[in-house]
Design a protein around this motif. Structure first.
Motif, PDB file in Angstrom:
ATOM      1  N   GLY A 233      29.216  -0.113  42.305  1.00 20.41           N
ATOM      2  CA  GLY A 233      29.355  -1.415  41.667  1.00 20.41           C
ATOM      3  C   GLY A 233      28.039  -2.160  41.525  1.00 20.41           C
ATOM      4  N   LYS A 234      26.932  -1.434  41.469  1.00 19.39           N
ATOM      5  CA  LYS A 234      25.606  -2.065  41.417  1.00 19.39           C
ATOM      6  C   LYS A 234      24.913  -1.891  40.073  1.00 19.39           C
ATOM      7  N   LEU A 235      25.596  -1.335  39.092  1.00 18.98           N
ATOM      8  CA  LEU A 235      24.963  -1.092  37.801  1.00 18.98           C
ATOM      9  C   LEU A 235      25.482  -2.105  36.789  1.00 18.98           C
ATOM     10  N   GLN A 236      24.638  -3.031  36.395  1.00 20.10           N
ATOM     11  CA  GLN A 236      25.036  -4.071  35.461  1.00 20.10           C
ATOM     12  C   GLN A 236      24.849  -3.659  34.008  1.00 20.10           C
ATOM     13  N   ASN A 237      23.808  -2.881  33.727  1.00 22.56           N
ATOM     14  CA  ASN A 237      23.488  -2.486  32.359  1.00 22.56           C
ATOM     15  C   ASN A 237      23.175  -0.995  32.339  1.00 22.56           C
ATOM     16  N   GLY A 238      24.224  -0.184  32.183  1.00 26.57           N
ATOM     17  CA  GLY A 238      24.048   1.261  32.235  1.00 26.57           C
ATOM     18  C   GLY A 238      23.063   1.800  31.224  1.00 26.57           C
ATOM     19  N   PRO A 239      23.245   1.519  29.924  1.00 28.43           N
ATOM     20  CA  PRO A 239      22.306   2.037  28.927  1.00 28.43           C
ATOM     21  C   PRO A 239      20.872   1.596  29.176  1.00 28.43           C
ATOM     22  N   GLY A 240      20.695   0.336  29.589  1.00 24.29           N
ATOM     23  CA  GLY A 240      19.340  -0.156  29.848  1.00 24.29           C
ATOM     24  C   GLY A 240      18.695   0.567  31.015  1.00 24.29           C
ATOM     25  N   TYR A 241      19.474   0.784  32.081  1.00 23.24           N
ATOM     26  CA  TYR A 241      18.928   1.495  33.234  1.00 23.24           C
ATOM     27  C   TYR A 241      18.568   2.934  32.871  1.00 23.24           C
TER      28      TYR A 241
END
Length: 347
Positions: A233-241
């Motif tokens: 639950g720590k990924l806010q912006n998957g594509p950006g990361y």
């Protein structure tokens, strides 16, 4: 041990696609489901394995796979040098369902605000995890299908493996992901990376550039990191990361690296066992071949010549070796007689 099952929805059984399938296609569909990962629906059974399990010929299996793909029930992805990966496609729920009382134990939240916890981890029995390569789903939510291996709460049992194949002994699958791990610790990609990136929300042109400019293993590392962060639950912006990680060359997160190292050590131990078994088998074969050669020569010697060579062998061998058994049943005597008969030293 927990029991596992392959889920077939009522929507599929009621669909036109299912009613139009031949019996062989249905059998192949169920066998691929048997070998599929519980969370992602990806599996890697060979055509030979499917044929053996379903009782069909290889060509019938090939035709059935084609029929399933055309019916929109299966995806097959083949990368050069890798075994074919299959993914069972789930049927979308109909827009209108019959109303009436229904016993439920849990209501799933469908709000689109913020990242959601993977279905495979929240315990909901209604539907399976999202797809890694489902073109209908993009962004962080599309990562949820590959977190089972990387999240402590997920099952670590991946697709059932066919034993004894070159692919299986050279690498091991990372359960819940489309990747494999070699004994040297290298990440191997079993699906098309360009397609995988676009279905994680990466724009088409950018995905093409990243795949052509970056090493596939580097891309796989970033995706594994993203899967893990999503499971926590720590990924806010998957594509950006994912984009930043691939462009900047992110290494594996310590938590991910630890899990992969454990998997790699298991593979190395298995390969050592295979190597030891192979060596022992070869040694047994060599001894049996040598004994067969000795027996062949001795059986064809004239009795007088055999007696003469036996006496010569007893004279040439150390007394402690032949004292208790000075006959041809003594392997040392047999070996020496063979050596004297054909001039071929026996090791």
């Amino acid at each position: 041990m927990a029991s596992y099952f392959f889920r077939v929805e009522h929507d599929l059984l009621r669909s036109d696609a299912f009613r139009s399938l031949g019996g062989s296609a249905i059998k192949v569909y169920l066998v691929i489901g048997l070998f599929s990962d519980f969370g992602t629906d990806w599996g890697y059974p060979s055509t030979r394995t499917i044929a053996r399990q379903s009782g069909l010929s290889r060509q019938t299996v090939i035709d059935a796979v084609k029929e399933l793909i055309e019916a929109g029930l299966l995806v097959a992805s083949k990368s050069k040098g890798r075994s074919t990966a299959y993914r069972v496609l789930r049927q979308p729920a109909p827009e209108h369902r019959p109303t009436g009382p229904r016993k439920t134990t849990k209501t799933r939240k469908t709000a689109a605000t913020g990242p959601t916890r993977p279905d495979s981890l929240d315990g909901s029995p209604e539907t399976g995890p999202g797809s890694l390569v489902d073109p209908l789903e993009t962004g962080p939510k599309s990562l949820v299908g590959a977190v089972q291996f990387l999240d402590r709460a997920g099952r670590e049992a991946g697709p059932k493996l066919e034993t004894g194949t070159k692919e299986d002994t050279a690498s091991v699958p990372i359960p819940g992901t489309p990747f494999r791990l070699s004994a040297e610790g290298r990440l191997l990609v079993a699906v098309d990376l360009h397609e995988l990136l676009t279905n994680q929300g990466i724009p088409e042109n950018l995905a093409h550039r990243l795949v052509t400019q970056k090493d596939p293993e580097a891309v796989a590392k970033v995706l594994l990191n993203a899967f893990y962060l999503q499971s926590q639950g720590k990924l806010q912006n998957g594509p950006g990361y994912i984009r930043a990680g691939i462009e900047d060359g992110y290494d594996l997160l310590p938590q991910v690296a630890t899990r992969l190292e454990g998997r790699r050590r298991e593979l190395q131990a298995r390969l050592r066992d295979i190597e030891n078994q192979t060596r022992q088998s070869r040694e047994v074969d060599a001894r049996e071949s040598q004994e067969a050669a000795v027996a062949y020569v001795l059986e064809r010697l004239h009795p007088d010549e055999l007696q003469r060579l036996t006496a010569a062998a007893l004279s040439a061998l150390p007394e402690p070796i032949v004292k208790r058994n000075p006959t041809l049943s003594n392997p040392f005597v047999r070996g020496k007689v063979y050596e004297l008969a054909c001039g071929d030293p026996v090791e």
